[in-house]
Design an enzyme around this catalytic site. Structure first.
Site, PDB file in Angstrom:
ATOM      1  N   CYS A   1       8.960  -8.939  -7.819  1.00 22.73           N
ATOM      2  CA  CYS A   1       9.736  -7.851  -8.421  1.00 22.73           C
ATOM      3  C   CYS A   1       8.844  -6.785  -9.048  1.00 22.73           C
ATOM      4  O   CYS A   1       8.640  -5.722  -8.480  1.00 22.73           O
ATOM      5  CB  CYS A   1      10.715  -8.404  -9.463  1.00 22.73           C
ATOM      6  SG  CYS A   1      12.068  -9.354  -8.768  1.00 22.73           S
TER       7      CYS A   1
ATOM      8  N   VAL B   1      17.520 -15.824  -5.574  1.00 21.28           N
ATOM      9  CA  VAL B   1      18.663 -14.987  -5.925  1.00 21.28           C
ATOM     10  C   VAL B   1      19.951 -15.536  -5.322  1.00 21.28           C
ATOM     11  O   VAL B   1      20.957 -15.714  -6.007  1.00 21.28           O
ATOM     12  CB  VAL B   1      18.442 -13.536  -5.441  1.00 21.28           C
ATOM     13  CG1 VAL B   1      19.689 -12.688  -5.705  1.00 21.28           C
ATOM     14  CG2 VAL B   1      17.228 -12.930  -6.123  1.00 21.28           C
TER      15      VAL B   1
ATOM     16  N   ARG C   1      14.820 -25.480   4.475  1.00 20.94           N
ATOM     17  CA  ARG C   1      15.518 -25.141   3.235  1.00 20.94           C
ATOM     18  C   ARG C   1      16.950 -25.689   3.255  1.00 20.94           C
ATOM     19  O   ARG C   1      17.417 -26.271   2.280  1.00 20.94           O
ATOM     20  CB  ARG C   1      15.530 -23.620   3.065  1.00 20.94           C
ATOM     21  CG  ARG C   1      16.358 -23.090   1.888  1.00 20.94           C
ATOM     22  CD  ARG C   1      15.727 -23.410   0.579  1.00 20.94           C
ATOM     23  NE  ARG C   1      16.336 -22.642  -0.518  1.00 20.94           N
ATOM     24  CZ  ARG C   1      16.287 -23.002  -1.779  1.00 20.94           C
ATOM     25  NH1 ARG C   1      15.653 -24.112  -2.122  1.00 20.94           N
ATOM     26  NH2 ARG C   1      16.844 -22.267  -2.721  1.00 20.94           N
TER      27      ARG C   1
ATOM     28  N   THR D   1      12.750  -8.390  -0.123  1.00 22.36           N
ATOM     29  CA  THR D   1      12.309  -7.047   0.287  1.00 22.36           C
ATOM     30  C   THR D   1      10.861  -6.876  -0.155  1.00 22.36           C
ATOM     31  O   THR D   1      10.590  -6.282  -1.201  1.00 22.36           O
ATOM     32  CB  THR D   1      13.206  -5.948  -0.317  1.00 22.36           C
ATOM     33  OG1 THR D   1      13.440  -6.229  -1.705  1.00 22.36           O
ATOM     34  CG2 THR D   1      14.540  -5.867   0.399  1.00 22.36           C
TER      35      THR D   1
ATOM     36  N   ARG E   1       4.609 -16.785  -4.871  1.00 24.65           N
ATOM     37  CA  ARG E   1       4.589 -15.568  -4.064  1.00 24.65           C
ATOM     38  C   ARG E   1       4.013 -14.381  -4.841  1.00 24.65           C
ATOM     39  O   ARG E   1       4.432 -14.094  -5.952  1.00 24.65           O
ATOM     40  CB  ARG E   1       6.001 -15.207  -3.596  1.00 24.65           C
ATOM     41  CG  ARG E   1       6.558 -16.131  -2.523  1.00 24.65           C
ATOM     42  CD  ARG E   1       7.969 -15.732  -2.163  1.00 24.65           C
ATOM     43  NE  ARG E   1       8.874 -15.902  -3.298  1.00 24.65           N
ATOM     44  CZ  ARG E   1      10.129 -15.438  -3.315  1.00 24.65           C
ATOM     45  NH1 ARG E   1      10.597 -14.763  -2.294  1.00 24.65           N
ATOM     46  NH2 ARG E   1      10.885 -15.646  -4.365  1.00 24.65           N
TER      47      ARG E   1
END
Length: 417
Positions: free
Chosen positions: A257, A13, A36, A82, A328
């Protein structure tokens, strides 16, 4: 207001957003992962959401883990994960850590916008107190907040961050306008300003809950039609000839999500004394699909008269969705684990996944080739690469193909979910 922007979290994101924001404003791209940051500073994005060319061309963007760089900024955007914990409860650890970090660098007049998916009320009830404590400043007097939910669709090259309408909000009318103007200057598709932060938070969490429930419905249909010996995709295609029939397909529901966000909504519902039924029913159905598919494959192997303990199965795809390297919360692992519980030898192939990451997270060594000498081949992810395969060359009289995604040409797969 002259914005100097800090974006916290350079993942799926945060990075695409940082690239676009940096075309208009100076941006600090903050992340706690030194690995990263090293990759990004060398012009490489492992998520493949941003091209190497765009990374190298972004001279207005500085990647760093130096907290001192945040003191230069006055407009903060939070794009950290989250997740949920093992009990399907919201894990706010990354979000609260980001709030603490920002709070230590807040000054009068600063604005903090959260994009991470949360339950309604989280920004003001959980994050704001942390920032007040760290900064010594008063919310909506000395510093302000907004919420603008992320709508990134990983792997989708036709709809980037600027092509998707942005929902915006602010902690008062003036801030809501500033936040909306900021995103309007970046997002080509436009914005939708809501009346409150809670409305914006709720709008995001129900987007994915709605998809989850719709997929759960067609998954349940697949289970039912299987008992009726009906081809689910054929039924859905027939029903889809009506203009208002929604084109959902059965399958696995994972990722960070759709398979996660509904639990944020049910957590909030529980805290208010309301017991959600439809949302949790959908979650139960979708979470059990991997086990159902694996059991189905085992039955088909046994039907061929094979010894299940001597059987070899190739699973094609381990990412959570097509044309995306992200593994993930991929529910493909449920199929793999269930097959292994029957002592089946399982190999996994995926041209999109990072081999080192798969090894680190699941202790699985990806195979390089797709061969026909398996007892069963299970197609779990609809990568474009798999759609171009010569399936007639893979299908033999001695193997079976189980097509979870409905991408194998008709007449070749032994079974389609």
């Amino acid at each position: 207001m002259s914005h100097k922007v800090a974006i916290i979290g350079m993942g799926y994101v945060g990075l695409p957003l940082a690239i676009e924001v940096a075309k208009k404003y100076p941006v600090v791209g903050f992340d706690i992962s030194s690995e990263r940051l090293k990759e990004l500073n060398s012009g490489f994005d492992r998520t493949r959401e941003v091209s190497d060319e765009d990374l190298k061309a972004s001279s207005n963007l500085k990647f760093t883990d130096d907290v001192k760089s945040l003191a230069e900024c006055n407009f903060f955007i939070v794009t950290v994960p989250t997740p949920i914990d093992k009990n399907n409860k919201p894990d706010l650890t990354p979000l609260l850590a980001a709030s603490k970090l920002i709070g230590a660098n807040l000054r009068d007049g600063d604005i903090v916008v959260f994009e991470s998916t949360v339950y309604p009320g989280c920004t003001e009830e959980d994050c704001v107190p942390v920032m007040e404590k760290e900064s010594g400043l008063k919310y909506n007097k000395d510093f302000f907040c907004g919420y603008s939910p992320e709508r990134i669709n990983p792997g989708d090259k036709s709809r980037g961050v600027t092509d998707i309408k942005k929902v915006t909000s602010g902690s008062n009318d003036e801030i809501a306008t500033i936040v909306d103007d900021f995103y309007s200057s970046i997002i080509k598709a436009g914005t939708h300003k809501t009346s409150s932060i809670k409305v914006a938070e709720a709008s995001k969490v129900i987007e994915n809950a709605q998809r989850d429930i719709n997929i759960a419905f067609v998954n349940e249909l697949a289970l039912l039609f299987d008992k009726m010996k009906l081809n689910t995709l054929e039924v859905l295609e027939a029903a889809g000839t009506k203009w208002n029939f929604l084109p959902f397909r059965p399958g696995l529901v994972g990722g960070h999500c759709i398979g996660v966000d509904p639990y944020y909504l049910t957590y909030k519902a529980d805290s208010l004394g309301y017991s959600p039924e439809v949302i949790l029913a959908g979650r139960r159905i979708n979470d059990n699909m991997g086990k159902h598919i694996a059991t189905d494959v085992v039955k088909l192997i046994l039907d061929k008269g094979l010894n299940i303990r001597d059987s070899r199965v190739l699973v094609m795809g381990i990412t959570f969705k097509e044309n995306c390297p992200d593994i993930r919360n991929s529910r493909v692992i449920d199929i793999i684990d269930e097959l292994k519980s029957f002592n089946v030898t399982v190999d996994v192939h995926d041209p999109e996944a990072d081999k080192a990451e798969v090894k680190r997270m699941h202790n699985i060594d990806l195979v390089e080739e797709i061969k026909s000498n398996y007892d069963a081949i299970v197609v779990t992810v609809a990568h474009s690469h798999y759609k171009q395969i010569d399936w007639k060359g893979i299908k033999t009289s001695s193997n079976l193909i189980y097509d979870v995604k409905g991408i194998v040409p008709k007449g070749i797969a032994d079974k389609t979910l």
